[in-house]
Design an enzyme around this catalytic site. Structure first.
Site, PDB file in Angstrom:
ATOM      1  N   CYS A 127       0.854  -1.187   0.000  1.00  0.00           N
ATOM      2  CA  CYS A 127       0.000   0.000   0.000  1.00  0.00           C
ATOM      3  C   CYS A 127       0.897   1.247   0.000  1.00  0.00           C
ATOM      4  O   CYS A 127       1.822   1.335  -0.798  1.00  0.00           O
ATOM      5  CB  CYS A 127      -0.954  -0.090   1.190  1.00  0.00           C
ATOM      6  N   ASP A 188      -7.373  -3.547  -8.719  1.00  0.00           N
ATOM      7  CA  ASP A 188      -6.961  -2.433  -7.849  1.00  0.00           C
ATOM      8  C   ASP A 188      -7.270  -1.099  -8.528  1.00  0.00           C
ATOM      9  O   ASP A 188      -7.129  -0.965  -9.749  1.00  0.00           O
ATOM     10  CB  ASP A 188      -5.454  -2.539  -7.571  1.00  0.00           C
ATOM     11  N   HIS A 220      -6.846  -4.427  -4.228  1.00  0.00           N
ATOM     12  CA  HIS A 220      -5.866  -3.807  -3.337  1.00  0.00           C
ATOM     13  C   HIS A 220      -5.784  -4.596  -2.027  1.00  0.00           C
ATOM     14  O   HIS A 220      -6.787  -4.901  -1.418  1.00  0.00           O
ATOM     15  CB  HIS A 220      -6.309  -2.373  -3.050  1.00  0.00           C
TER      16      HIS A 220
END
Lengths: 254, 90
Positions: A127, A188, A220
């Protein structure tokens, strides 16, 4: 790989490392017991903070034979539960890139000073931590491999830039000084597959050593077993790819 | 901070946290990863008092639809209160 007749022991604890601006920040360190030498890994936590998942991941690296250290990049936001601290950092617009780099440089120095390190150090993040890992591998000397898991905002438009994130990490690609492994999900939205393609084109343009894997039916954060985004197949395969990649580049004498 | 979409506003009121009621001074509104709600991104509102530390926080994480519905509802209730002459500032 671990064998059932093998001795295994681990030490995991909170330690202090030098940070940006002369600060001392806290970090979580896990390492195998024994004289080593062991390769090292710096873990860069994600937007939800210096949390339990990152402690688990730090111990996972130690289980696989690495001296793993995860600095608390949100140290200056005060102390409380990881969620409360991360919420404050979110409200502030994130942590400044330059501060993160200085915190990581201090962490790397502390790691490299340990007597049981084999001299090789990788950097891993997911992330926002994936973005920071890529930034660190471009901007800081001393990393031998980098793993970027779904780092968003590596590719940024001028409108995305902020005083705390003034330059897109993509713009530092020419300075990337170690091999890169990137793991991404097709579903994502940050980074999108299109942004990953832009990143890959820049790596090719500059002749960098990298491998990117784009998993279908994953979005994600597909490693996070505590979130609905978890995808068992891609997560298991992704961890295999990480340890194969780091094993190749961080082994003693590699 | 994957989206970095966040705004802060100064507010007056009270919020109830794990240690009871406290004065909330600030609201942070973001569209970013939630900690608990089962979405990749959520409309997050943190009601806080920054002077009391990170733990002085009342948090909600809403779906986009829920957030829009909430905004409409708040405005409708305020309009009704204004019409009835209940607003202290009216």
């Amino acid at each position: 790989m671990y064998q059932t007749n093998q001795y295994e022991g681990m030490l995991a604890e909170t330690v202090s490392v030098p940070g940006a601006g002369g600060d001392t920040i806290n970090a979580y360190l896990a390492r195998p017991l024994g004289a080593g030498p062991f390769p090292g890994v710096v873990l860069i936590h994600h937007m939800p903070g210096w949390d339990e998942w990152y402690r688990e991941a730090t111990r996972k690296f130690a289980h696989h034979g690495y001296v793993a250290v995860c600095p608390n990049l949100y140290f200056r936001a005060g102390h409380g539960t990881p969620e409360d601290v991360a919420a404050r950092v979110r409200a502030e617009g994130g942590v400044p890139d330059e501060q993160v780099l200085d915190d990581l440089a201090g962490t790397l120095r502390a790691l490299r000073a340990l007597p049981y390190l084999n001299g090789k150090v990788g950097v891993f993040g997911t992330c926002s931590g994936g973005r920071h890992a890529y930034l660190a591998a471009c901007r800081l000397p001393g990393f031998d491999a980098v793993v970027d898991c779904w780092g968003g905002r590596v590719v940024m438009t001028p409108a995305d830039l902020t005083p705390r994130q003034p330059v897109a990490p993509l713009d530092f690609t020419a300075d990337l000084a170690c091999p890169l492994l990137g793991l991404f999900g097709e579903e994502d939205r940050s980074p999108t597959p299109e942004q990953v393609a832009v990143h890959e084109a820049a790596l090719k343009q500059h002749g960098k050593t990298y491998e990117f894997h784009m998993y279908p039916q994953a979005g994600h954060g597909f490693f996070y077993h505590d979130r609905p985004a978890y995808r068992q197949g891609p997560a298991v395969d992704g961890w295999h790819k990480i340890f194969a990649f780091l094993g190749k580049h961080l082994a003693h004498g590699a | 901070m994957c989206t970095m979409i966040v705004k802060q506003v100064e507010i007056d009121g009270s919020g109830k946290g794990p240690d009871g009621w406290f004065a909330v001074r600030q609201a942070s509104v973001s569209f970013d990863h939630p900690f608990n709600a089962p979405f990749e991104h959520a409309l997050n509102i943190d009601f806080t008092d920054p002077a009391r530390g990170p733990g002085a926080r009342v948090a909600v994480e809403l779906s986009e639809q829920a957030a829009r519905h909430l905004v409409d509802t708040i405005l409708a209730v305020l309009a009704q209160a204004e019409k009835g002459g209940f607003l202290e500032s009216a």
